[in-house]
Design a protein around this motif. Structure first.
Motif, PDB file in Angstrom:
ATOM      1  N   GLY A   1       0.813  -1.212   0.000  1.00  0.00           N
ATOM      2  CA  GLY A   1       0.000   0.000   0.000  1.00  0.00           C
ATOM      3  C   GLY A   1       0.844   1.259   0.000  1.00  0.00           C
ATOM      4  O   GLY A   1       2.077   1.213   0.107  1.00  0.00           O
ATOM      5  N   PRO A   2       0.187   2.421  -0.099  1.00  0.00           N
ATOM      6  CA  PRO A   2       0.914   3.686  -0.247  1.00  0.00           C
ATOM      7  C   PRO A   2       1.458   4.284   1.043  1.00  0.00           C
ATOM      8  O   PRO A   2       2.258   5.214   0.993  1.00  0.00           O
ATOM      9  CB  PRO A   2      -0.147   4.599  -0.851  1.00  0.00           C
ATOM     10  CG  PRO A   2      -1.435   4.069  -0.317  1.00  0.00           C
ATOM     11  CD  PRO A   2      -1.269   2.589  -0.219  1.00  0.00           C
TER      12      PRO A   2
ATOM     13  N   SER B   1       3.099  -1.899   5.115  1.00  0.00           N
ATOM     14  CA  SER B   1       2.371  -0.878   4.367  1.00  0.00           C
ATOM     15  C   SER B   1       0.890  -0.993   4.681  1.00  0.00           C
ATOM     16  O   SER B   1       0.421  -1.990   5.233  1.00  0.00           O
ATOM     17  CB  SER B   1       2.607  -1.038   2.863  1.00  0.00           C
ATOM     18  OG  SER B   1       2.092  -2.273   2.397  1.00  0.00           O
TER      19      SER B   1
ATOM     20  N   ARG C   1      -3.262   0.232   3.272  1.00  0.00           N
ATOM     21  CA  ARG C   1      -4.145   0.809   2.267  1.00  0.00           C
ATOM     22  C   ARG C   1      -5.358   1.393   2.967  1.00  0.00           C
ATOM     23  O   ARG C   1      -5.692   1.003   4.084  1.00  0.00           O
ATOM     24  CB  ARG C   1      -4.593  -0.259   1.260  1.00  0.00           C
ATOM     25  CG  ARG C   1      -3.463  -0.869   0.444  1.00  0.00           C
ATOM     26  CD  ARG C   1      -4.032  -1.875  -0.569  1.00  0.00           C
ATOM     27  NE  ARG C   1      -2.992  -2.577  -1.289  1.00  0.00           N
ATOM     28  CZ  ARG C   1      -2.370  -2.104  -2.371  1.00  0.00           C
ATOM     29  NH1 ARG C   1      -2.717  -0.918  -2.841  1.00  0.00           N
ATOM     30  NH2 ARG C   1      -1.440  -2.814  -2.966  1.00  0.00           N
TER      31      ARG C   1
ATOM     32  N   THR D   1       3.489   6.314  -6.948  1.00  0.00           N
ATOM     33  CA  THR D   1       2.883   5.106  -6.389  1.00  0.00           C
ATOM     34  C   THR D   1       3.965   4.156  -5.906  1.00  0.00           C
ATOM     35  O   THR D   1       5.126   4.258  -6.326  1.00  0.00           O
ATOM     36  CB  THR D   1       2.021   4.431  -7.455  1.00  0.00           C
ATOM     37  OG1 THR D   1       2.827   4.162  -8.614  1.00  0.00           O
ATOM     38  CG2 THR D   1       0.860   5.330  -7.865  1.00  0.00           C
TER      39      THR D   1
ATOM     40  N   THR E   1       1.169   7.402  -2.839  1.00  0.00           N
ATOM     41  CA  THR E   1      -0.191   7.590  -3.368  1.00  0.00           C
ATOM     42  C   THR E   1      -0.667   6.339  -4.098  1.00  0.00           C
ATOM     43  O   THR E   1       0.143   5.522  -4.560  1.00  0.00           O
ATOM     44  CB  THR E   1      -0.230   8.803  -4.331  1.00  0.00           C
ATOM     45  OG1 THR E   1      -1.575   9.040  -4.718  1.00  0.00           O
ATOM     46  CG2 THR E   1       0.594   8.537  -5.580  1.00  0.00           C
ATOM     47  N   ASP E   2      -1.983   6.205  -4.166  1.00  0.00           N
ATOM     48  CA  ASP E   2      -2.589   5.173  -5.017  1.00  0.00           C
ATOM     49  C   ASP E   2      -2.837   5.705  -6.423  1.00  0.00           C
ATOM     50  O   ASP E   2      -2.660   5.002  -7.415  1.00  0.00           O
ATOM     51  CB  ASP E   2      -3.929   4.719  -4.427  1.00  0.00           C
ATOM     52  CG  ASP E   2      -3.763   3.960  -3.135  1.00  0.00           C
ATOM     53  OD1 ASP E   2      -3.143   2.892  -3.161  1.00  0.00           O
ATOM     54  OD2 ASP E   2      -4.232   4.471  -2.093  1.00  0.00           O
ATOM     55  N   LEU E   3      -3.277   6.970  -6.476  1.00  0.00           N
ATOM     56  CA  LEU E   3      -3.667   7.560  -7.750  1.00  0.00           C
ATOM     57  C   LEU E   3      -2.888   8.874  -7.951  1.00  0.00           C
ATOM     58  O   LEU E   3      -3.104   9.852  -7.238  1.00  0.00           O
ATOM     59  CB  LEU E   3      -5.176   7.843  -7.771  1.00  0.00           C
ATOM     60  CG  LEU E   3      -6.088   6.624  -7.556  1.00  0.00           C
ATOM     61  CD1 LEU E   3      -7.547   7.055  -7.461  1.00  0.00           C
ATOM     62  CD2 LEU E   3      -5.906   5.610  -8.690  1.00  0.00           C
TER      63      LEU E   3
ATOM     64  N   PRO F   1     -11.364   6.318  -7.575  1.00  0.00           N
ATOM     65  CA  PRO F   1     -11.038   4.906  -7.314  1.00  0.00           C
ATOM     66  C   PRO F   1     -12.050   3.986  -8.030  1.00  0.00           C
ATOM     67  O   PRO F   1     -13.203   4.360  -8.252  1.00  0.00           O
ATOM     68  CB  PRO F   1     -11.155   4.783  -5.796  1.00  0.00           C
ATOM     69  CG  PRO F   1     -11.185   6.183  -5.274  1.00  0.00           C
ATOM     70  CD  PRO F   1     -11.778   7.020  -6.353  1.00  0.00           C
TER      71      PRO F   1
ATOM     72  N   ARG G   1     -13.210   1.168  -3.999  1.00  0.00           N
ATOM     73  CA  ARG G   1     -11.986   1.055  -3.194  1.00  0.00           C
ATOM     74  C   ARG G   1     -11.625   2.399  -2.566  1.00  0.00           C
ATOM     75  O   ARG G   1     -11.982   3.459  -3.058  1.00  0.00           O
ATOM     76  CB  ARG G   1     -10.826   0.578  -4.070  1.00  0.00           C
ATOM     77  CG  ARG G   1     -10.984  -0.835  -4.602  1.00  0.00           C
ATOM     78  CD  ARG G   1      -9.855  -1.159  -5.567  1.00  0.00           C
ATOM     79  NE  ARG G   1      -9.983  -2.508  -6.104  1.00  0.00           N
ATOM     80  CZ  ARG G   1      -9.245  -2.981  -7.098  1.00  0.00           C
ATOM     81  NH1 ARG G   1      -8.333  -2.206  -7.667  1.00  0.00           N
ATOM     82  NH2 ARG G   1      -9.433  -4.213  -7.525  1.00  0.00           N
TER      83      ARG G   1
ATOM     84  N   ALA H   1      -8.619   5.149  -1.536  1.00  0.00           N
ATOM     85  CA  ALA H   1      -7.416   5.575  -2.259  1.00  0.00           C
ATOM     86  C   ALA H   1      -6.871   6.882  -1.691  1.00  0.00           C
ATOM     87  O   ALA H   1      -7.618   7.733  -1.191  1.00  0.00           O
ATOM     88  CB  ALA H   1      -7.725   5.759  -3.742  1.00  0.00           C
TER      89      ALA H   1
END
Length: 731
Positions: free
Chosen positions: A68-69, A80, A82, A188, A213-215, A234, A238, A240
């Motif tokens: 995860g971020p 990590s 999320r 990411t 980051t995710d996005l 997302p 989900r 994010a």
């Protein structure tokens, strides 16, 4: 040159030295301000997006890339996290920004959303009120370094400095520290490079929770509002972390996208919260202690002061350049007009008057310890082609060498040696004026030789009854060394441009002691040569102009003088000249309020170009070094080359007017690195001496006997004027 008498009981005070310490402190503070501003604006160590790296296989890094971020690397194994579903954490990098951050905050407030701002410490220090607003409205702060440096490309000490300075900036602005950090140029987890991973472990060692980051919306590239919105949403409910930017350029698309994203996600049941809130963690904010808050406030003040200082220096640099170029251009045009009038035989309106017969003249040679050159001076005066009656008075002002004996030993007709106790050059001149047999006087220094036609050229200008004094054209005789060549260039430009222009503008500042012609009645009416200043020639010229006499320049009246041959001797000469000119300006300051152009033009010119501009000159060098070391040196080199080219063009024209060889200009570029600095330091020293109220002693210059060789410049001409364009610019 005769120094004033000294007595053991009343010895003049020594030159002030203490002001060099404040000057050094000022220069140090200026350097610190420039370095701080360079650091803040990311000129020092400017970084770019790192290139892809060929990383060595690492199970640990592979695990992080797949996670995860939000990274916790403080333990033995990296962990990590999320965000839970239907949860979004909007994050904004590179701020705060006075234009875009408030708009982002307004949009967040409109939808009741909270976000995390990864702030750049230098911008927090610059806009502390925005950091306080972020906290006051319930948002979260993160550490994004102080100068947006690439932590993967800097040494460990710089990484720690970036983080520490940001924490102190936050403490000074908000009273808080943060436990969140996001390295610049990160994205990411799957994009982490080996060097970035190493820097993230250092972040963790400092106690930070690394937040990626995710996005990544890449809104910094301004792809359009629609694309930013699409990349912020997302998939399939989900959670994010979304990366955006609230600074670093035009963020209009980002602001529009934030509202669109919040509107759509709110409709889908999403909650927009801070990173720690989304993960159910305690707030990233921690209370800073008093010391950090104080340091942070001082840092903010220092940064804003350095920015203001650097901005002011930029304006000063521009003003100094504009003044210099404007002066060169303006005086070149006036010199051209003067030369054109001279070629036409007209000095003003109509043709210049002429003498019906050569008038008698007295030449006064004040001499103090001039044994090295007095005989060459007297010989050159006797060798004149002038047909009128000539009286030569050598006034020995208490010399301690053989000056008087050598002059008398020549046994030349019309030459009389007058001995008097040492009283200074003005006293020696006044003695000569009192004993002169004729109305027309010529004054010449004991280290100067005349061309045969010089006396005639000087006196033809005095045929005009409105003319009270005539400045001749002094040239440097000993110009073989680099210092002599520099003075040659300076004198030619100063004489041909300045003095021609001064005549047209009716504001001649100085008839040099080396060569000048006067009316005795005008000098007597003024009470003779004043002893009030160390620049008796400037003082006398200003008094004549204020009395209503015209003072003109005769470029054909050539005299060769011996210029200083070492930097130390040059310093002594120019120091005295500059200090004396300041004295003369102060003495005649009321001329500004008098009728006629002299006071405003002459004193205005001297104040602007011979005092203020040299005081600004260090800024030029300081900013040149600053830009060269901390930025791209090519623009600095280009500007410098252009400036030298303009000077060279002006110098070529001046040399051409004076029938000198243009090849002398090869030393001009070198003059910018030593000679110019010496001249403005002389002005600083002189001004400090004057402001401290110290009475400067007369600085004598060692004579080398340049003209003892029978083949003096009158027969083998070198080139240049001697009205030494000193720091006062007028001698």
């Amino acid at each position: 040159m005769s120094p004033p008498p000294t007595h053991p009981a009343a010895r003049p005070p020594a030159d002030p030295k203490g002001h060099w310490f404040p000057l050094a402190v000022c220069l140090l503070l200026a350097a610190i301000a420039l370095v701080l501003n360079g650091y803040v604006t990311n000129v020092v160590g400017e970084t770019h997006t790192p290139p892809p790296s060929a990383d060595q296989p690492s199970p640990e890094l592979d695990k992080v890339r797949a996670g995860g971020p939000v990274l916790n690397i403080t333990g033995g194994e990296p962990a990590s996290a999320r965000l839970p579903s239907k949860t979004i954490a909007l994050t904004f990098d590179d701020g705060p920004d006075p234009t875009w951050t408030p708009q982002v905050l307004d949009t967040l407030k409109k939808y009741g959303a909270k976000a995390t701002f990864f702030t750049v410490g230098s911008k927090v220090a610059k806009y502390p009120e925005l950091a306080r607003r972020i906290v006051a409205e319930g948002h979260e702060l993160g550490n994004h370094t102080y100068s947006h440096a690439d932590l993967a490309a800097v040494p460990g000490w710089r990484l720690k400095l970036e983080l520490s300075l940001t924490q102190r900036a936050l403490a000074g602005a908000t009273g808080l520290h943060t436990t969140l950090a996001r390295p610049p140029y990160s994205s990411t987890p799957d994009a982490i490079t080996g060097p970035q991973w190493a820097s993230m472990k250092e972040l963790a060692a400092e106690g930070y929770l690394v937040t990626l980051t995710d996005l990544d919306t890449k809104d910094w590239s301004r792809p359009g509002t629609a694309k930013i919105v699409t990349s912020s949403l997302p998939a399939r409910g989900r959670g994010a972390i979304v990366m955006m930017h609230d600074s670093g350029g035009d963020r209009r698309q980002t602001v529009e996208a934030v509202e669109a994203v919040l509107r759509e996600l709110t409709g889908k049941g999403y909650r927009a919260v801070t990173v720690t809130k989304a993960l159910g963690m305690p707030s990233a904010h921690q209370r800073a202690d008093g010391a950090d808050r104080f340091i942070g406030s001082a840092l903010s003040l220092a940064q804003r002061a350095s920015e203001t200082f650097t901005g002011a220096l930029s304006w000063v640099l521009f003003a100094a350049g504009a003044l210099t170029l404007g002066r060169l251009g303006f005086f070149a045009v006036l010199a051209w007009v003067h030369a054109a009038r001279t070629r036409g035989g007209k000095r003003r309106k109509g043709r210049a008057p002429v003498w019906p017969a050569p008038p008698p003249v007295t030449v006064i040679v004040p001499a103090y310890n001039e044994a090295a050159g007095i005989q060459a001076t007297v010989r050159s005066l006797v060798a004149t082609t002038y047909q009128g009656e000539l009286e030569i008075l050598v006034v020995d002002d208490g010399s301690t060498d053989d000056t008087a004996q050598l002059a008398a030993a020549l046994g030349l007709p019309g030459v009389r040696v007058i001995r008097r106790p040492n009283g200074g050059k003005p006293a020696a001149l006044n003695t000569g004026i009192a004993q002169a047999a004729h109305e027309l006087l010529i004054m010449v220094d004991g280290d100067t030789v005349f061309e045969p036609a010089t006396i005639g050229h000087l006196l033809r200008q005095l045929a005009d009854p409105a003319v009270g004094a005539v400045s001749g054209n002094t040239k440097v005789g000993n110009r073989r060394g680099m210092i002599g060549r520099w003075q040659h260039i300076e004198y030619v430009i100063g004489f041909n441009l300045d003095r021609r222009a001064f005549e047209l503008l009716d504001c001649m500042a100085t008839v040099p002691g080396a060569i000048g012609a006067f009316r005795r009645s005008a000098l007597v009416a003024l009470g003779g040569v004043s002893t009030d200043t160390l620049a008796e020639d400037t003082d006398l010229t200003m008094a004549l102009c204020r009395a209503g006499w015209r003072v003109v320049y005769e470029e054909k009246a050539l005299a060769w003088t011996e210029a200083p041959t070492s930097l130390g001797q040059l310093w002594k000469q120019r120091y005295r000249w500059c200090y004396g000119t300041l004295q003369a300006m102060w003495k005649h300051r009321r001329a500004i309020r008098e009728r006629g152009p002299f006071g405003r033009r002459c004193l205005g010119y001297l104040a602007l170009f011979q005092v203020l501009l040299p005081l600004l000159a260090p800024v030029v060098d300081l900013m040149a070094i600053y830009s060269t070391v901390l930025g791209d040196p090519l623009p600095v080199v280009a500007v410098w080359a252009g400036f030298v080219a303009v000077q060279a063009l002006t110098g070529w024209y001046a040399l051409r007017l004076d029938a000198e060889r243009a090849s002398a200009l090869w030393v001009l570029p070198l003059q910018q690195f030593v000679y110019r600095q010496l001249m403005y330091l002389v002005v600083i020293q002189s001004l400090a001496t004057a402001l401290l109220g110290v009475r400067l002693r007369w600085h004598t210059v060692r004579r080398e006997g340049t003209f003892n060789d029978p083949a003096h410049p009158a027969e083998q001409p070198p080139p240049t004027p001697a009205l030494a364009h000193a720091p006062d610019g007028t001698h």
